[in-house]
Design an enzyme around this catalytic site. Structure first.
Site, PDB file in Angstrom:
ATOM      1  N   PRO A  90      -2.623 -20.545   4.712  1.00 51.00           N
ATOM      2  CA  PRO A  90      -3.907 -21.248   4.669  1.00 51.00           C
ATOM      3  C   PRO A  90      -4.647 -20.927   3.371  1.00 51.00           C
ATOM      4  CG  PRO A  90      -3.637 -19.992   6.703  1.00 51.00           C
ATOM      5  CD  PRO A  90      -2.572 -19.541   5.784  1.00 51.00           C
ATOM      6  N   TYR A  95     -13.038 -12.099   8.781  1.00 50.16           N
ATOM      7  CA  TYR A  95     -13.719 -13.104   9.570  1.00 50.16           C
ATOM      8  C   TYR A  95     -13.901 -12.599  11.005  1.00 50.16           C
ATOM      9  CZ  TYR A  95     -13.079 -15.718   5.324  1.00 50.16           C
ATOM     10  OH  TYR A  95     -13.136 -16.098   3.993  1.00 50.16           O
ATOM     11  N   ARG A 101      -2.748 -14.498  12.319  1.00 47.31           N
ATOM     12  CA  ARG A 101      -2.866 -13.850  11.010  1.00 47.31           C
ATOM     13  C   ARG A 101      -3.712 -12.595  11.164  1.00 47.31           C
ATOM     14  NH1 ARG A 101      -4.035 -16.040   4.837  1.00 47.31           N
ATOM     15  NH2 ARG A 101      -1.809 -15.636   4.639  1.00 47.31           N
ATOM     16  N   ARG A 103      -0.694 -18.978  -4.196  1.00 54.08           N
ATOM     17  CA  ARG A 103      -1.013 -19.397  -5.565  1.00 54.08           C
ATOM     18  C   ARG A 103       0.165 -20.111  -6.234  1.00 54.08           C
ATOM     19  NH1 ARG A 103      -3.710 -14.705  -4.556  1.00 54.08           N
ATOM     20  NH2 ARG A 103      -5.890 -14.552  -5.228  1.00 54.08           N
TER      21      ARG A 103
END
Length: 364
Positions: A23, A181, A229, A323
């Site tokens: 993600p 998060y 994750r 990336r």
């Protein structure tokens, strides 16, 4: 041992190779709705040959967005724009997954390419929540501590997000419990200082994650894989640790989690992360070995030889390239050529393929 271009079965889904796209937020949605940018961005990478593509953090509630540009899955109107991406990916032989997410105390900030700080009310900012009244850092909002009723609502929102992902034709979902998060905030004693059933002991700090996993798994078909994750470590003394990650993964496997996407950090802004090629792979290897669950390695994996080595040596079941896939959406096709593996190319691109390549079956 398996190699990078060997299939990987996950329940009734078979990934055509061991290359995935993690993600990566695009900050380009309006009111949570996927735009043309998302279709082109994800579509080009599905064409590029990766077997798994996990869509960016997709908020299960408006308050759970990192920024106003985040994707959402809290409303029925979000489903069809996302379903368009899932349909196209599937036609290319790529399994699309939605990452179900809630940003917690890291919500209500500017778009990712701007200076990261809490938005003011005049800028469209909103109230944020967390396990405890501890802000992420300087310039971030003071969160409201979730009470047990609020925790229950969030759990139900994750489950509803899973139902919408299924309606959208996605073949996998990932629960985001990493990178500082909301779910990661519950895991770490640095951000969770509660004294109720959701704080203190390992059992209590992991309760929120376990309840979200149970709620999502109850909505998600048994034939389809569920991913989680995790940040394996906060890279800070007294924070969430690799030992705790392994212990939690043993539990999650029994609860029906099929693959753990192993990352690290993100909980606090002052962590000293020793970033380097494959710097998180050791955590994926340890989870795989000690918890007995399939893992994906992520973090500065760039070359075909490096990626293949990770899989061949059993450090992880697959690799996720971030990336590098942004730089080159067709990295998997180039990697196959570099490693001497024959893979199918899109018929439309066969003129550029190595001699003898075959066309990929597509449901156009």
């Amino acid at each position: 041992m398996a190699h990078l271009f060997e299939p990987l079965p996950l329940r009734e889904i078979v990934l055509s190779n061991r290359i995935g796209i993690p993600p990566m937020c695009q900050y380009s949605a309006s009111e949570g709705i996927a735009a043309d940018w998302h279709f082109v961005h994800y579509g080009s990478r599905a064409v590029g040959g990766a077997a798994l593509m996990i869509l960016e953090a997709t908020a299960v509630t408006p308050e759970g967005r990192i920024s106003a540009g985040d994707l959402g899955i809290w409303d029925e109107r979000h489903v069809e724009p996302l379903a368009r991406i899932a349909r196209f990916a599937r036609a290319q032989g790529c399994v699309a997954a939605v990452q179900l997410a809630h940003a917690g105390r890291k919500a209500s900030v500017a778009l990712g390419w701007h200076s990261q700080r809490a938005l003011t009310k005049n800028e469209g900012g909103w109230a944020v929540v967390a396990p405890s009244r501890i802000p992420f850092g300087e310039g971030y909002a003071m969160p409201t501590e979730l009470d047990e009723a609020g925790i229950g609502r969030v759990i139900a929102q994750f489950a509803a997000g899973a139902r919408r992902a299924l309606a959208g034709g996605f073949q996998a979902v990932e629960i985001h419990a990493a990178h500082g998060y909301l779910l990661h905030q519950f895991l770490s004693p640095l951000s969770n200082q509660r004294r109720d059933a959701y704080g203190g002991s390992f059992e209590n700090r992991t309760r929120m994650v376990r309840e979200v996993v149970a709620a999502v798994r109850s909505e998600w078909p048994q034939r389809l894989p569920l991913l989680v994750r995790l940040s394996a470590t906060d890279w800070v003394e007294g924070g969430w640790s690799a030992d705790e990650t392994v212990e939690l993964c043993r539990v999650l496997k029994k609860m029906g989690v099929d693959l753990v996407d192993v990352s690290s950090a993100g909980l606090v802004p002052n962590a000293s992360v020793p970033a380097g090629p494959g710097f998180q792979t050791e955590f994926a290897a340890r989870v795989r070995r000690e918890a007995g669950v399939a893992t994906a390695a992520v973090g500065l994996i760039t070359s075909p030889v490096q990626a293949d080595h990770i899989v061949r040596t059993g450090q992880a079941d697959m690799v996720l390239l971030g990336r590098e896939i942004l730089r080159n959406p067709y990295w998997p096709l180039a990697a196959a050529q570099a490693l001497g593996q024959a893979v199918a190319w899109p018929h439309q691109y066969l003129r550029a393929a190595p001699a003898g390549s075959t066309g990929r079956q597509q449901a156009l």
